[in-house]
Design an enzyme around this catalytic site. Sequence first.
Site, mmCIF file in Angstrom:
data_model
loop_
_atom_site.group_PDB
_atom_site.id
_atom_site.type_symbol
_atom_site.label_atom_id
_atom_site.label_comp_id
_atom_site.label_asym_id
_atom_site.label_seq_id
_atom_site.Cartn_x
_atom_site.Cartn_y
_atom_site.Cartn_z
ATOM 1 N N GLU A 139 -14.996 -31.021 -18.192
ATOM 2 C CA GLU A 139 -15.362 -31.576 -19.504
ATOM 3 C C GLU A 139 -16.143 -32.871 -19.375
ATOM 4 O OE1 GLU A 139 -11.795 -31.961 -21.813
ATOM 5 O OE2 GLU A 139 -11.254 -29.862 -21.475
ATOM 6 N N VAL A 140 -15.755 -33.707 -18.447
ATOM 7 C CA VAL A 140 -16.399 -35.018 -18.308
ATOM 8 C C VAL A 140 -17.216 -35.019 -17.012
ATOM 9 C CG1 VAL A 140 -16.042 -37.501 -18.145
ATOM 10 C CG2 VAL A 140 -14.470 -36.111 -19.520
ATOM 11 N N ASN A 181 -12.104 -30.468 -11.186
ATOM 12 C CA ASN A 181 -12.907 -29.434 -11.825
ATOM 13 C C ASN A 181 -14.388 -29.782 -11.704
ATOM 14 O OD1 ASN A 181 -10.595 -28.018 -12.836
ATOM 15 N ND2 ASN A 181 -10.394 -29.603 -14.408
ATOM 16 N N ARG A 213 -4.536 -43.454 -16.588
ATOM 17 C CA ARG A 213 -3.761 -42.331 -17.130
ATOM 18 C C ARG A 213 -4.634 -41.444 -18.019
ATOM 19 N NH1 ARG A 213 0.832 -43.148 -14.950
ATOM 20 N NH2 ARG A 213 1.479 -45.303 -14.585
ATOM 21 N N ASP A 214 -4.457 -40.130 -17.848
ATOM 22 C CA ASP A 214 -5.172 -39.167 -18.684
ATOM 23 C C ASP A 214 -4.717 -39.313 -20.131
ATOM 24 O OD1 ASP A 214 -6.721 -36.211 -18.008
ATOM 25 O OD2 ASP A 214 -5.844 -36.497 -20.006
ATOM 26 N N ILE A 215 -5.661 -39.252 -21.061
ATOM 27 C CA ILE A 215 -5.346 -39.445 -22.478
ATOM 28 C C ILE A 215 -4.576 -38.257 -23.051
ATOM 29 C CG2 ILE A 215 -7.410 -38.416 -23.545
ATOM 30 C CD1 ILE A 215 -7.640 -41.061 -25.181
ATOM 31 N N HIS A 257 -7.651 -35.087 -10.830
ATOM 32 C CA HIS A 257 -6.402 -35.160 -11.582
ATOM 33 C C HIS A 257 -5.271 -35.225 -10.572
ATOM 34 C CE1 HIS A 257 -8.148 -33.523 -15.478
ATOM 35 N NE2 HIS A 257 -9.047 -33.081 -14.616
ATOM 36 N N HIS A 272 -13.867 -36.780 -11.124
ATOM 37 C CA HIS A 272 -12.499 -37.260 -11.258
ATOM 38 C C HIS A 272 -11.579 -36.266 -10.576
ATOM 39 C CE1 HIS A 272 -13.650 -34.938 -14.816
ATOM 40 N NE2 HIS A 272 -12.417 -34.490 -14.895
HETATM 41 P P1 DGP Z 1 -11.899 -32.135 -16.914
HETATM 42 O O1 DGP Z 1 -11.725 -30.888 -17.694
HETATM 43 O O2 DGP Z 1 -11.453 -31.954 -15.480
HETATM 44 O O3 DGP Z 1 -13.299 -32.708 -17.010
HETATM 45 O O4 DGP Z 1 -10.869 -33.195 -17.519
HETATM 46 C C1 DGP Z 1 -11.227 -34.304 -18.267
HETATM 47 C C2 DGP Z 1 -9.970 -35.060 -18.569
HETATM 48 O O5 DGP Z 1 -10.321 -36.329 -19.133
HETATM 49 C C3 DGP Z 1 -9.033 -34.406 -19.602
HETATM 50 O O6 DGP Z 1 -7.779 -34.157 -18.977
HETATM 51 C C4 DGP Z 1 -8.876 -35.431 -20.709
HETATM 52 C C5 DGP Z 1 -9.381 -36.710 -20.080
HETATM 53 N N1 DGP Z 1 -10.049 -37.618 -20.997
HETATM 54 C C6 DGP Z 1 -11.075 -37.315 -21.828
HETATM 55 N N2 DGP Z 1 -11.448 -38.401 -22.511
HETATM 56 C C7 DGP Z 1 -10.651 -39.427 -22.093
HETATM 57 C C8 DGP Z 1 -10.570 -40.805 -22.417
HETATM 58 O O7 DGP Z 1 -11.312 -41.337 -23.243
HETATM 59 N N3 DGP Z 1 -9.614 -41.532 -21.769
HETATM 60 C C9 DGP Z 1 -8.776 -40.979 -20.842
HETATM 61 N N4 DGP Z 1 -7.882 -41.785 -20.284
HETATM 62 N N5 DGP Z 1 -8.832 -39.674 -20.503
HETATM 63 C C10 DGP Z 1 -9.769 -38.916 -21.122
#
Ligand code: DGP
Length: 123
Positions: A101-102, A93, A34-36, A108, A106
């Site tokens: 961001e990461v 993305n 799950r997204d945080i 979504h 991934h």
């Molecule tokens: P993006 O912009 O597509 O790279 O989205 C990165 C997503 O990752 C964003 O929706 C928040 C999520 N996210 C960031 N850090 C963490 C984490 O530590 N745990 C989880 N579960 N999600 C995270």
Amino acid sequence: MAYTYDDQNIFAKILRGEIPNATVLETEHTLAFRDIQPQAPVHVLVIPKGPYVCYDHFAREASDAEIVDFTRAVGEVVKAEGLQEGGYRIISNAGEAGVQEVPHLHVHVLGGRVLGRMLQRAG
Ligand code: DGP
């Protein structure tokens, strides 16, 4: 362009068990959690376990087994989260224009409400 994978990114740490996550599904090559910061009632991230920066990196360099496993896992997440009936959206993305961001691939998986149009019109 050759991508360089940063193994200190947050999803690499999740895969190594250094940071907890709310797992939805785990397979040989894929983890879904799950997204945080959920942006919909259902917001699950699906990631390959391998070191891929973004979608095209994975699509070009991952093994057939990884690609099949990842694709099937997305399907299982949609089903397990009950999104088939109401519909859903999958977003991945990449890079600066995609506002990634990461830097670990991934997708979504979003659903549970009407999500609106795909993109806002901007200049
Ligand atoms: P993006 O912009 O597509 O790279 O989205 C990165 C997503 O990752 C964003 O929706 C928040 C999520 N996210 C960031 N850090 C963490 C984490 O530590 N745990 C989880 N579960 N999600 C995270």
